[in-house]
Scaffold this active site. Structure first.
Site, short mmCIF file in Angstrom:
data_model
loop_
_atom_site.label_atom_id
_atom_site.label_comp_id
_atom_site.label_asym_id
_atom_site.label_seq_id
_atom_site.Cartn_x
_atom_site.Cartn_y
_atom_site.Cartn_z
N VAL A 23 44.49 43.79 44.20
CA VAL A 23 43.80 43.35 45.42
C VAL A 23 43.23 41.95 45.24
O VAL A 23 43.37 41.08 46.10
CB VAL A 23 42.70 44.36 45.82
N CYS A 24 42.59 41.71 44.09
CA CYS A 24 41.99 40.40 43.84
C CYS A 24 43.05 39.31 43.77
O CYS A 24 42.80 38.17 44.17
CB CYS A 24 41.19 40.44 42.54
N THR A 25 44.22 39.63 43.26
CA THR A 25 45.31 38.66 43.21
C THR A 25 45.64 38.15 44.61
O THR A 25 45.80 36.94 44.84
CB THR A 25 46.55 39.27 42.55
#
Length: 220
Positions: free
Chosen positions: A44-46
């Site tokens: 998700v952070c990517t």
């Protein structure tokens, strides 16, 4: 005590992907968005880091700097940046803070003050609460705090919308109604007297209630 809107954003010195910086000095006379991540190489952070890189020109137009933080060392951020570019088409074009000792995460109340262990020993779930967005003004005061769960990607278009609203308030003493978008009507803040409002808005306003004074959005 947890940080609140209106508090001074804690200052710190840290290594980043763009060199060592002192936070308040780096912000200078700009606005700032600080957004944090529990762990590098997480899916998700990517997606978030890539989208924020794509959106950065819009923040630049608004004199707003972007800085990320992840509970990992800077050298891992550099390796992760290559993955972000490959998967999203946009490499981070803003500094990423290395917070391997959890110092900044603790300073901002994003993780338990007694949390221990090196970044490599800790899993993303251990750092699950490090998923915050802070908008900070040129006065170094916190203007917005949003905390997200790990499973939900952040809406940075919404952060941009809030920034526009905050900047309108700072310049013109107006607030924005529900679901407001650029160019729509705004509301004169209650702290502005009718006498002052007549000077600022000589064309007048609509007032469905005495406390609700609606005017077109100031465009300068």
């Amino acid at each position: 005590m947890a940080l609140q809107i209106g508090d001074t954003a804690p200052d710190f010195e840290a290594d980043t992907t763009q060199g060592r910086l002192r936070f308040h000095e780096w912000i200078g006379d700009s606005w700032c968005v600080l957004f944090s991540h529990p762990k590098n190489f997480t899916p998700v952070c990517t997606t978030e880091l890539g989208y924020m890189a794509k959106l950065k020109p819009e923040f630049d137009k608004r004199n707003c700097k972007i800085i990320g933080l992840s509970v990992d060392p800077v050298e891992d951020h550099v390796r992760w940046s290559r993955d972000i570019a490959e998967t999203t088409g946009h490499a981070p074009n803003y500094p990423m803070i290395g917070d391997a000792d959890l110092r900044v995460a603790k300073l901002y109340g994003m993780i338990h003050p007694n949390a221990t262990g090196s970044a490599r020993e800790r899993k993303a779930a251990d750092n699950a609460t490090v998923r915050n967005v802070f908008v900070i003004g040129p006065d170094k005061a916190i203007k917005l705090i949003i905390a997200y769960p790990m499973s939900t990607g952040r809406n940075f278009d919404e952060v941009l919308r809030v920034l526009d609203s905050l900047q309108l308030t700072a310049r013109h003493k107006v607030a924005t109604p529900v679901n407001w978008k650029q160019g729509e009507d705004v509301i004169i803040v209650p702290a502005v007297s009718d006498e002052e409002a007549r000077q600022k808005f000589p064309e007048g306003w609509k007032a469905p209630k005495p406390y609700m004074r609606i005017v077109p959005q100031p465009m300068t």
